[in-house]
Write an enzyme that holds these catalytic residues in place. Structure first.
Site, PDB file in Angstrom:
ATOM      1  N   LYS A  62      84.340 -11.334  -1.631  1.00 41.18           N
ATOM      2  CA  LYS A  62      85.409 -11.878  -0.822  1.00 41.18           C
ATOM      3  C   LYS A  62      85.240 -12.031   0.916  1.00 41.18           C
ATOM      4  O   LYS A  62      84.297 -11.118   1.522  1.00 41.18           O
ATOM      5  CB  LYS A  62      86.319 -10.746  -0.349  1.00 41.18           C
ATOM      6  CG  LYS A  62      87.570 -10.855  -2.028  1.00 41.18           C
ATOM      7  CD  LYS A  62      88.652  -9.768  -1.774  1.00 41.18           C
ATOM      8  CE  LYS A  62      89.670  -9.384  -3.122  1.00 41.18           C
ATOM      9  NZ  LYS A  62      90.800  -8.531  -2.747  1.00 41.18           N
ATOM     10  N   GLU A  74     102.133  -2.357 -12.929  1.00 41.77           N
ATOM     11  CA  GLU A  74     103.920  -3.049 -12.682  1.00 41.77           C
ATOM     12  C   GLU A  74     104.005  -2.218 -13.950  1.00 41.77           C
ATOM     13  O   GLU A  74     105.550  -0.744 -13.728  1.00 41.77           O
ATOM     14  CB  GLU A  74     104.270  -3.784 -12.355  1.00 41.77           C
ATOM     15  CG  GLU A  74     103.457  -4.652 -11.245  1.00 41.77           C
ATOM     16  CD  GLU A  74     102.699  -5.457 -12.306  1.00 41.77           C
ATOM     17  OE1 GLU A  74     102.408  -6.365 -11.217  1.00 41.77           O
ATOM     18  OE2 GLU A  74     102.033  -5.125 -12.781  1.00 41.77           O
ATOM     19  N   ARG A 123     108.107  -7.151 -14.468  1.00 44.21           N
ATOM     20  CA  ARG A 123     106.527  -7.544 -15.320  1.00 44.21           C
ATOM     21  C   ARG A 123     107.381  -6.410 -16.151  1.00 44.21           C
ATOM     22  O   ARG A 123     106.592  -5.151 -17.296  1.00 44.21           O
ATOM     23  CB  ARG A 123     105.424  -7.424 -15.300  1.00 44.21           C
ATOM     24  CG  ARG A 123     104.884  -8.662 -14.364  1.00 44.21           C
ATOM     25  CD  ARG A 123     103.635  -8.443 -14.034  1.00 44.21           C
ATOM     26  NE  ARG A 123     102.946  -9.641 -14.791  1.00 44.21           N
ATOM     27  CZ  ARG A 123     101.673  -9.649 -14.544  1.00 44.21           C
ATOM     28  NH1 ARG A 123     101.522  -9.112 -13.790  1.00 44.21           N
ATOM     29  NH2 ARG A 123     100.947  -9.780 -15.628  1.00 44.21           N
TER      30      ARG A 123
END
Length: 628
Positions: free
Chosen positions: A279, A364, A392
């Site tokens: 990243k 979640e 979700r």
């Protein structure tokens, strides 16, 4: 002066004629362009810098858009957008009427699937690959999924399904949380090129056919191959799912990427390629702190992001401070987040109370049931979650928390519109989908101080509760640092007027008060969506000619619907104008502009109310709200 290679690339087809060294130069130019572009518009930076070479290689090897690429999560698609004809519009990224920060099917034929939420790519790509099979079309389908997104159960459900098929599906795991030392990287690159090559796979297929008539020998050979590969690669798990695992390889080594992908393109059936990237690659500040440079506003490339501490606290910061204060008082409090520590304001809590802090990953559903288990054993879980991500875990909220009436507090961030992130991240539906769940307490604070006090109220509530607040800052209310609760289900009159009474739910109260001054209207800060303050509603209905409800939530089933239901049940006849978000997905853009377009700025609300009082026809009111 030589023309930059990036100027010569208008579509992926232009990559086919470039030489390997030119592709490397193009990647460098692409990375520089992304850094400069995001510094001017804001957006997701670190994740996009990490996938430059992978994006170039995918569009070079595969025939897009005939071949499908599904990105997961979609915030890593800036290089993809640039290479697919949208470089000239990158200056409009995430701005009103500009390019979306995520893939968008309406935006380009190269965007195969919308992906603002994580862990959807393998399921979607499998569906596309199966559709190609059913239609008799020869096409490759690729799912590019991040290692964080791979933590969600949906990804493994899709892997389990895909491995039982023989469709031409390639899953690329973009692993950006680990690094490869030069020796290990060279070894694995060599092995992957070997294992993906035609000779190895031809021998493998012939061996399988030869041994298929001798089951004991076939099983022995299969296990021997798995064990040999397992000694040098971490792919046993994915092999068990039915995929041919390849990797890991260096995701910034273009030569290896191109050769490996070209080999895989010739293979049949489910393939799994493990690619390791970094990243923030190519921009030192982002490499050093990829979390800080995940989502950024406008910044100076040379100076980097500056320390912007100070000023008025955001709602997220108000929550974070409250969480630490309440945790210091009550040892039963535990904090849970589905991979959103920084975004949800839990950094200080994680540092001060590490044993009571739980980041469960992008999961979640698991987060809510995990909280339910803790609550069953006497703990007081606080789940910090974005409104859009709570969607979700709706089944877990109902079945595992509300049905058992467990004291789990949902601290719901990003309620309402979210500006540049757009419809994939908008918290437009939580009041509607929470209000119908039994046992729930739902609070919508109007300012920073109300947010803190309603968090105290919800925390002390003996059942499931939710406090819903918006992104960013509030009106700048003075915050009482105490931990005193407010009376459950009781609103408060903020302004006494005549004729019209406006019932405000949540953070639009400041604009409502502005409108009320012009109309000499009464204003109630309702505070609670459930239970509603029926006494206050009846009092306002008795003393005014018309009621107006205001919420930054979908009108269907929202707080205004609750008010209308109360009046109908009690037999009170009074015209009610409902102002809220329209029955459509609101696109990305500046938050204030979006509110104005929805008729939820002060001018829009005033116009709607005056039109209602003047008896304006319903169809002319449609942009601002509905009348019941």
């Amino acid at each position: 002066m030589n023309t930059p290679l990036l100027d010569r690339v208008a579509s992926p087809a232009d990559l086919k004629g470039l030489k390997p060294d030119e592709l490397k130069q193009l990647s460098a130019e692409l990375r520089t362009f992304i850094i400069d572009s995001v510094s001017r518009t804001g957006g997701h930076l670190a994740s996009n810098l990490g996938v430059v070479e992978l994006t170039v290689a995918l569009h070079r090897v595969f025939d897009t858009p005939h071949d499908r690429i599904v990105w997961d999560v979609g915030h890593q698609t800036y290089a993809h957008k640039i290479l697919t004809g949208r470089r000239g519009r990158m200056g409009t990224l995430r701005q009103t009427d500009g390019l979306s920060g995520f893939p968008k099917r309406e935006e380009s034929e190269y965007d195969a699937f919308v992906a603002g939420h994580s862990s959807t790519s393998i399921s979607a790509a499998l569906g596309m690959a199966m559709a190609a099979r059913l239609k008799g079309e020869e096409r490759r389908t690729i799912a590019v999924i991040g290692d964080g997104a791979m933590t969600a159960g949906m990804a493994f459900e899709a892997l389990n399904n895909a491995g039982a098929t023989d469709v031409n599906l390639l899953v690329i795991l973009n692993d950006n949380e680990m690094s490869i030392s030069p020796n290990v990287g060279a070894l694995n690159s060599y092995l992957t090129k070997l294992l993906s090559g035609r000779f190895y796979n031809a021998v493998r297929r012939r061996g399988e056919r030869l041994l298929s008539g001798l089951p004991p020998l076939h099983e022995l050979a299969r296990r021997a191959e798995e064990h040999v590969k397992g000694m040098v690669t971490p792919g046993t798990l994915f092999e068990e799912f039915g995929f041919n695992y390849l990797g890991p390889i260096d995701g910034h080594d273009l030569d290896t990427l191109l050769e490996t992908l070209d080999n895989i393109r010739q293979l049949k059936g489910p393939q799994f390629l493990h690619v390791v990237t970094q990243k923030g690659r190519g921009y030192d500040p982002a490499e050093a702190n990829p979390c800080l440079y995940h989502g950024v506003g406008k910044f100076d490339v040379e100076a980097g992001l500056q320390n912007r501490a100070g000023g008025r606290p955001t709602y997220t910061q108000v929550f974070g401070r409250w969480l630490c204060d309440m945790a210091a008082r009550d040892e039963r409090l535990v904090g849970i987040t589905p991979a959103m520590c920084e975004g949800s304001g839990l950094v200080e809590f994680a540092e001060r109370f590490p044993r009571r802090y739980f980041d469960v990953g992008i999961a979640e559903q698991h987060a809510l049931t995990y909280a339910a288990g803790l609550a069953c054993e006497g703990y007081k879980p606080v789940v910090a979650i974005y409104s859009t991500f709570l969607q979700r875990a709706y089944d877990q909220l109902i079945h595992d928390i509300a049905l058992q009436n467990l004291p789990v507090l949902l601290a719901i961030d990003r309620g309402g519109l979210v500006g540049a992130d757009g419809p994939t991240h908008a918290g437009a539906y939580d009041l509607s989908y929470l209000r119908c769940v039994p046992n729930m307490l739902i609070a919508a604070p109007s300012d920073e101080n109300e947010c803190r006090r309603l968090l105290c109220t919800a925390y002390q509530y003996p059942g499931p509760s939710a406090v819903r607040y918006p992104r960013g800052g509030g009106p700048g209310a003075l915050i009482d640092e105490g931990l005193e609760a407010l009376p459950v289900g009781r609103g408060i009159v903020r302004r006494q007027g005549r004729g019209v009474a406006i019932l405000a739910f949540g953070s639009l109260l400041a604009q409502v008060l502005e409108v009320a001054e012009r109309l000499d209207a009464s204003v109630a800060d309702m505070r609670f969506v459930k239970p509603l303050d029926e006494d206050l509603i009846l009092s306002l209905a008795a003393g005014h000619d018309q009621l107006v409800t205001v919420e930054e939530n979908a009108l269907a089933g929202g707080a205004g619907s609750g008010v209308a239901e109360v009046l109908a049940r009690l037999g009170v006849v009074r015209p009610v104008l409902h102002l809220g978000l329209p029955d459509r997905f609101v696109e990305h853009g500046e938050h204030a502009v979006l509110l104005a377009r929805c008729g939820l700025d002060a001018a829009g609300m005033e116009s709607a109310i005056r039109g209602s009082l003047d008896g304006q026809p319903r169809q002319e009111m449609a942009r601002a709200g509905t009348i019941s």
